[in-house]
Design an enzyme around this catalytic site. Structure first.
Site, PDB file in Angstrom:
ATOM      1  N   GLY A 115       0.838  -1.198   0.000  1.00 16.68           N
ATOM      2  CA  GLY A 115       0.000   0.000   0.000  1.00 16.68           C
ATOM      3  C   GLY A 115       0.869   1.243   0.000  1.00 16.68           C
ATOM      4  O   GLY A 115       2.091   1.165   0.187  1.00 16.68           O
TER       5      GLY A 115
ATOM      6  N   SER B 188       2.724   4.735   0.942  1.00 17.72           N
ATOM      7  CA  SER B 188       3.422   5.209   2.138  1.00 17.72           C
ATOM      8  C   SER B 188       2.405   5.919   3.025  1.00 17.72           C
ATOM      9  O   SER B 188       1.583   6.692   2.536  1.00 17.72           O
ATOM     10  CB  SER B 188       4.531   6.185   1.711  1.00 17.72           C
ATOM     11  OG  SER B 188       5.180   6.697   2.848  1.00 17.72           O
ATOM     12  N   GLY B 189       2.417   5.611   4.298  1.00 17.44           N
ATOM     13  CA  GLY B 189       1.470   6.228   5.223  1.00 17.44           C
ATOM     14  C   GLY B 189       0.116   5.541   5.271  1.00 17.44           C
ATOM     15  O   GLY B 189      -0.790   5.998   5.978  1.00 17.44           O
ATOM     16  N   SER B 190      -0.021   4.431   4.555  1.00 18.01           N
ATOM     17  CA  SER B 190      -1.326   3.734   4.577  1.00 18.01           C
ATOM     18  C   SER B 190      -1.538   3.023   5.915  1.00 18.01           C
ATOM     19  O   SER B 190      -2.676   2.788   6.329  1.00 18.01           O
ATOM     20  CB  SER B 190      -1.440   2.738   3.409  1.00 18.01           C
ATOM     21  OG  SER B 190      -0.379   1.800   3.444  1.00 18.01           O
ATOM     22  N   GLY B 191      -0.440   2.648   6.590  1.00 14.25           N
ATOM     23  CA  GLY B 191      -0.569   1.994   7.900  1.00 14.25           C
ATOM     24  C   GLY B 191       0.056   0.613   7.966  1.00 14.25           C
ATOM     25  O   GLY B 191      -0.122  -0.101   8.954  1.00 14.25           O
ATOM     26  N   LYS B 192       0.820   0.235   6.954  1.00 13.67           N
ATOM     27  CA  LYS B 192       1.416  -1.113   6.899  1.00 13.67           C
ATOM     28  C   LYS B 192       2.243  -1.421   8.153  1.00 13.67           C
ATOM     29  O   LYS B 192       2.038  -2.452   8.798  1.00 13.67           O
ATOM     30  CB  LYS B 192       2.306  -1.254   5.646  1.00 13.67           C
ATOM     31  CG  LYS B 192       1.598  -1.017   4.337  1.00 13.67           C
ATOM     32  CD  LYS B 192       2.537  -1.120   3.143  1.00 13.67           C
ATOM     33  CE  LYS B 192       3.628  -0.098   3.098  1.00 13.67           C
ATOM     34  NZ  LYS B 192       3.177   1.305   2.957  1.00 13.67           N
ATOM     35  N   SER B 193       3.181  -0.532   8.466  1.00 11.31           N
ATOM     36  CA  SER B 193       4.087  -0.793   9.600  1.00 11.31           C
ATOM     37  C   SER B 193       3.335  -0.750  10.920  1.00 11.31           C
ATOM     38  O   SER B 193       3.557  -1.596  11.797  1.00 11.31           O
ATOM     39  CB  SER B 193       5.224   0.233   9.623  1.00 11.31           C
ATOM     40  OG  SER B 193       5.907   0.215   8.398  1.00 11.31           O
TER      41      SER B 193
ATOM     42  N   SER C 262       5.884  -1.771  -2.248  1.00  7.32           N
ATOM     43  CA  SER C 262       5.840  -2.738  -3.364  1.00  7.32           C
ATOM     44  C   SER C 262       4.784  -2.352  -4.394  1.00  7.32           C
ATOM     45  O   SER C 262       3.794  -3.053  -4.548  1.00  7.32           O
ATOM     46  CB  SER C 262       5.627  -4.162  -2.841  1.00  7.32           C
ATOM     47  OG  SER C 262       4.578  -4.276  -1.905  1.00  7.32           O
TER      48      SER C 262
HETATM   49  P1  ADP Z   1       3.314   2.770   6.152  1.00 10.62           P
HETATM   50  O1  ADP Z   1       4.088   1.701   6.890  1.00 10.62           O
HETATM   51  O2  ADP Z   1       2.224   2.221   5.304  1.00 10.62           O
HETATM   52  O3  ADP Z   1       4.190   3.751   5.423  1.00 10.62           O
HETATM   53  P2  ADP Z   1       2.917   3.859   8.770  1.00 10.62           P
HETATM   54  O4  ADP Z   1       2.369   2.728   9.566  1.00 10.62           O
HETATM   55  O5  ADP Z   1       4.362   4.188   8.908  1.00 10.62           O
HETATM   56  O6  ADP Z   1       2.530   3.622   7.245  1.00 10.62           O
HETATM   57  O7  ADP Z   1       2.115   5.182   9.081  1.00 10.62           O
HETATM   58  C1  ADP Z   1       0.712   5.227   9.165  1.00 10.62           C
HETATM   59  C2  ADP Z   1       0.317   6.432  10.010  1.00 10.62           C
HETATM   60  O8  ADP Z   1      -1.097   6.559   9.991  1.00 10.62           O
HETATM   61  C3  ADP Z   1       0.737   6.261  11.452  1.00 10.62           C
HETATM   62  O9  ADP Z   1       1.154   7.512  11.952  1.00 10.62           O
HETATM   63  C4  ADP Z   1      -0.565   5.788  12.121  1.00 10.62           C
HETATM   64  O10 ADP Z   1      -0.612   6.131  13.484  1.00 10.62           O
HETATM   65  C5  ADP Z   1      -1.588   6.575  11.313  1.00 10.62           C
HETATM   66  N1  ADP Z   1      -2.945   5.975  11.292  1.00 10.62           N
HETATM   67  C6  ADP Z   1      -4.081   6.652  11.542  1.00 10.62           C
HETATM   68  N2  ADP Z   1      -5.161   5.855  11.445  1.00 10.62           N
HETATM   69  C7  ADP Z   1      -4.704   4.624  11.093  1.00 10.62           C
HETATM   70  C8  ADP Z   1      -5.357   3.379  10.853  1.00 10.62           C
HETATM   71  N3  ADP Z   1      -6.684   3.249  10.944  1.00 10.62           N
HETATM   72  N4  ADP Z   1      -4.588   2.321  10.528  1.00 10.62           N
HETATM   73  C9  ADP Z   1      -3.226   2.459  10.417  1.00 10.62           C
HETATM   74  N5  ADP Z   1      -2.550   3.610  10.642  1.00 10.62           N
HETATM   75  C10 ADP Z   1      -3.285   4.700  10.992  1.00 10.62           C
END
Ligand code: ADP
Length: 211
Positions: free
Chosen positions: A41, A43-48, A115
């Site tokens: 997904g 960047s910033g989608s919530g994967k990590s 990815s």
């Molecule tokens: P990725 O790994 O996809 O780049 P991150 O996990 O690093 O994304 O960042 C996702 C950000 O979104 C975090 O700051 C997280 O706290 C925030 N967030 C807000 N709502 C959600 C949600 N429902 N699920 C996952 N992350 C969320």
């Protein structure tokens, strides 16, 4: 694990040396079935964030899992790679191989990587299928506007300012999965609910036992 090096690969004169302990034996020691959960997904989608929550839950339940994180691997194993299309492909190929090794060791792998290219993810899936290993693709789905608003690492701001080139969703495409095993719409589902859905998927697929 079977030998899968292709014809013409630099390892064509290297012979696979089998061990005497099988993955099945290692899985029995650990009381789980190994496999890869692949989070894809923007960047910033919530994967990590979701993978960290799942790791906590599985560890509390006594299950051995290990997180592979795109950013973390770029500090070491993939530190020589950038973000061109070919480097992204190599990044995912190497990561897929690491997943396969960890799964062979009996571990449940949580791999969080943007990815963006479907073909790269399919290669990792094929690699797992060829080795008889579960591969569960999880699409962490979010509208780009929401990811950009979250901007947890300030990368969208930099990409918009032209300080980062080849940023997925801004000036490089993201190809969403056709048939993921699970979709997590993180604009509407909490981290906890998403983590629970993945743990349930692991139960349904037989990687872990009932709660
Ligand atoms: P990725 O790994 O996809 O780049 P991150 O996990 O690093 O994304 O960042 C996702 C950000 O979104 C975090 O700051 C997280 O706290 C925030 N967030 C807000 N709502 C959600 C949600 N429902 N699920 C996952 N992350 C969320």
């Amino acid at each position: 694990m079977s030998k899968t090096d292709g014809e013409g690969s630099s390892s064509e004169n290297v012979v696979w040396h089998s061990g005497e302990v099988s993955r099945t034996e290692r899985e029995a020691m650990l009381g789980q079935r190994a496999g890869t959960v692949w989070f894809t997904g923007l960047s910033g989608s919530g994967k990590s964030t979701i993978a960290v929550e799942i790791e906590r839950r599985l560890a509390t339940a006594g299950r051995l899992c290990y997180r592979l994180d795109g950013d973390n691997l770029r500090h070491g194993l993939n530190g020589d790679l950038g973000f061109t299309e070919s480097d992204r492909t190599e990044n995912i190929r190497r990561t897929g191989e690491v997943c396969r090794l960890l799964v062979d060791a009996g571990v449940i792998v949580l791999a969080s990587f943007v990815s963006p290219f479907r073909a790269d993810r399919e290669s990792v899936r094929d690699m797992h299928v060829a080795a008889g290993m579960p591969f569960l693709e999880v699409y962490v789905e979010v509208p780009i506007e929401v990811a950009e608003q979250r901007d947890p690492k300030g990368l969208y701001r930099k990409a918009r300012a032209g300080e980062i080139r080849g940023f997925t969703g801004i000036d490089q495409p993201y190809e969403s999965p056709d048939r993921p095993e699970l979709v997590l719409p993180t604009a509407s589902s909490s981290v906890e609910a998403s983590a629970e859905s993945v743990v349930e998927l692991l139960r349904v697929q037989g990687l872990i036992g009932p709660a």
